[in-house]
Design a protein around this motif. Structure first.
Motif, PDB file in Angstrom:
ATOM      1  N   MET A  77      -0.484  44.914  25.219  1.00  0.00           N
ATOM      2  CA  MET A  77      -0.419  46.364  25.362  1.00  0.00           C
ATOM      3  C   MET A  77       0.587  46.776  26.434  1.00  0.00           C
ATOM      4  N   GLU A  78       0.634  46.044  27.529  1.00  0.00           N
ATOM      5  CA  GLU A  78       1.602  46.369  28.573  1.00  0.00           C
ATOM      6  C   GLU A  78       2.854  45.551  28.320  1.00  0.00           C
ATOM      7  N   THR A  79       3.953  46.223  28.070  1.00  0.00           N
ATOM      8  CA  THR A  79       5.197  45.509  27.808  1.00  0.00           C
ATOM      9  C   THR A  79       5.932  45.279  29.118  1.00  0.00           C
ATOM     10  N   HIS A  80       6.757  44.257  29.147  1.00  0.00           N
ATOM     11  CA  HIS A  80       7.527  43.927  30.335  1.00  0.00           C
ATOM     12  C   HIS A  80       8.997  43.986  29.972  1.00  0.00           C
ATOM     13  N   TYR A  81       9.732  44.709  30.754  1.00  0.00           N
ATOM     14  CA  TYR A  81      11.140  44.928  30.471  1.00  0.00           C
ATOM     15  C   TYR A  81      12.013  44.248  31.511  1.00  0.00           C
ATOM     16  N   ARG A  82      13.201  43.887  31.075  1.00  0.00           N
ATOM     17  CA  ARG A  82      14.213  43.285  31.937  1.00  0.00           C
ATOM     18  C   ARG A  82      14.609  44.283  33.023  1.00  0.00           C
ATOM     19  N   GLY A  83      14.567  43.880  34.300  1.00  0.00           N
ATOM     20  CA  GLY A  83      14.998  44.721  35.398  1.00  0.00           C
ATOM     21  C   GLY A  83      14.013  45.795  35.827  1.00  0.00           C
ATOM     22  N   VAL A  84      12.774  45.750  35.314  1.00  0.00           N
ATOM     23  CA  VAL A  84      11.778  46.784  35.614  1.00  0.00           C
ATOM     24  C   VAL A  84      10.583  46.151  36.314  1.00  0.00           C
ATOM     25  N   ARG A  85      10.129  46.795  37.386  1.00  0.00           N
ATOM     26  CA  ARG A  85       8.958  46.324  38.123  1.00  0.00           C
ATOM     27  C   ARG A  85       7.998  47.479  38.329  1.00  0.00           C
ATOM     28  N   LYS A  86       6.710  47.214  38.230  1.00  0.00           N
ATOM     29  CA  LYS A  86       5.716  48.236  38.539  1.00  0.00           C
ATOM     30  C   LYS A  86       5.544  48.251  40.055  1.00  0.00           C
ATOM     31  N   SER A  87       5.692  49.419  40.645  1.00  0.00           N
ATOM     32  CA  SER A  87       5.591  49.540  42.096  1.00  0.00           C
ATOM     33  C   SER A  87       4.146  49.431  42.538  1.00  0.00           C
ATOM     34  N   LYS A  88       3.923  48.740  43.643  1.00  0.00           N
ATOM     35  CA  LYS A  88       2.571  48.531  44.138  1.00  0.00           C
ATOM     36  C   LYS A  88       2.275  49.378  45.363  1.00  0.00           C
ATOM     37  N   LYS A  89       3.218  49.520  46.242  1.00  0.00           N
ATOM     38  CA  LYS A  89       2.917  50.155  47.530  1.00  0.00           C
ATOM     39  C   LYS A  89       3.372  51.603  47.591  1.00  0.00           C
ATOM     40  N   ARG A  90       4.645  51.834  47.812  1.00  0.00           N
ATOM     41  CA  ARG A  90       5.138  53.182  48.072  1.00  0.00           C
ATOM     42  C   ARG A  90       5.083  54.101  46.864  1.00  0.00           C
ATOM     43  N   LEU A  91       5.353  53.583  45.694  1.00  0.00           N
ATOM     44  CA  LEU A  91       5.474  54.422  44.499  1.00  0.00           C
ATOM     45  C   LEU A  91       4.354  54.093  43.516  1.00  0.00           C
ATOM     46  N   VAL A  92       3.131  54.242  43.916  1.00  0.00           N
ATOM     47  CA  VAL A  92       1.982  53.866  43.086  1.00  0.00           C
ATOM     48  C   VAL A  92       2.058  54.573  41.739  1.00  0.00           C
ATOM     49  N   GLY A  93       1.891  53.813  40.671  1.00  0.00           N
ATOM     50  CA  GLY A  93       1.923  54.378  39.326  1.00  0.00           C
ATOM     51  C   GLY A  93       3.314  54.595  38.780  1.00  0.00           C
ATOM     52  N   LYS A  94       4.327  54.170  39.512  1.00  0.00           N
ATOM     53  CA  LYS A  94       5.709  54.344  39.075  1.00  0.00           C
ATOM     54  C   LYS A  94       6.320  52.990  38.744  1.00  0.00           C
ATOM     55  N   TYR A  95       7.414  53.040  38.019  1.00  0.00           N
ATOM     56  CA  TYR A  95       8.149  51.832  37.659  1.00  0.00           C
ATOM     57  C   TYR A  95       9.532  51.915  38.285  1.00  0.00           C
ATOM     58  N   GLY A  96       9.926  50.854  38.960  1.00  0.00           N
ATOM     59  CA  GLY A  96      11.242  50.799  39.580  1.00  0.00           C
ATOM     60  C   GLY A  96      12.185  49.982  38.724  1.00  0.00           C
TER      61      GLY A  96
END
Length: 148
Positions: free
Chosen positions: A79-98
């Motif tokens: 269900m959760e896809t993983h893309y090249r060059g994309v990271r799910k933010s854990k600290k500063r940008l909660v709920g965002k993808y960098g």
């Protein structure tokens, strides 16, 4: 009509639904995978069958964690896809993808920004990858050459 996903077409005769098809590697015949409301759902159906036919290292529309593919070939794909060059933010940008990419000239990481969805971050990565490497860049999605 074409979409930017491998094995997916939009069909007017089916009310604008997205259809997925793949060729059987042994018989070379087309296999109908179904009609879907979204291009992403059709692309995931294609990916599942491609992985079943060719194994976890085949070309797919999305990038999947290798351990999930090896343990569960014929699921509806992760269900959760993983893309090249994309990271799910854990600290500063909660709920965002960098999104970030390496500059091929300087080898330094280039920050592309924070996005609400993984898909938006992946598209930003793809745009920069095409800028850096041209139309043959490795991207998360398949883009028709005429759009570049």
């Amino acid at each position: 009509m074409e979409t930017h996903y491998r094995g997916v077409r939009k069909r007017k005769r089916l009310g604008g639904k997205y259809c997925a098809e793949i060729r059987d590697p042994e018989t070379r015949k087309r296999i109908w995978l179904g009609a879907f409301d979204t291009a992403e759902a059709a692309a995931k159906a294609y990916d599942a069958k491609a992985i079943e036919f060719h194994g976890p290292k085949t070309k797919t529309n999305f990038i999947y964690p290798l351990h999930n593919i090896e343990n569960n070939y014929n699921s509806d794909i992760i269900m959760e896809t993983h893309y090249r060059g994309v990271r799910k933010s854990k600290k500063r940008l909660v709920g965002k993808y960098g999104a970030e990419i390496r500059d091929p000239k300087t080898s330094k990481r280039v920050w592309l920004g924070a996005f609400d969805t993984a898909e938006a971050a992946a598209k930003a990565y793809d745009a920069k990858a095409i800028e850096f490497h041209g139309p043959k860049a490795k991207t998360n999605f398949i883009y028709p050459l005429r759009d570049m």
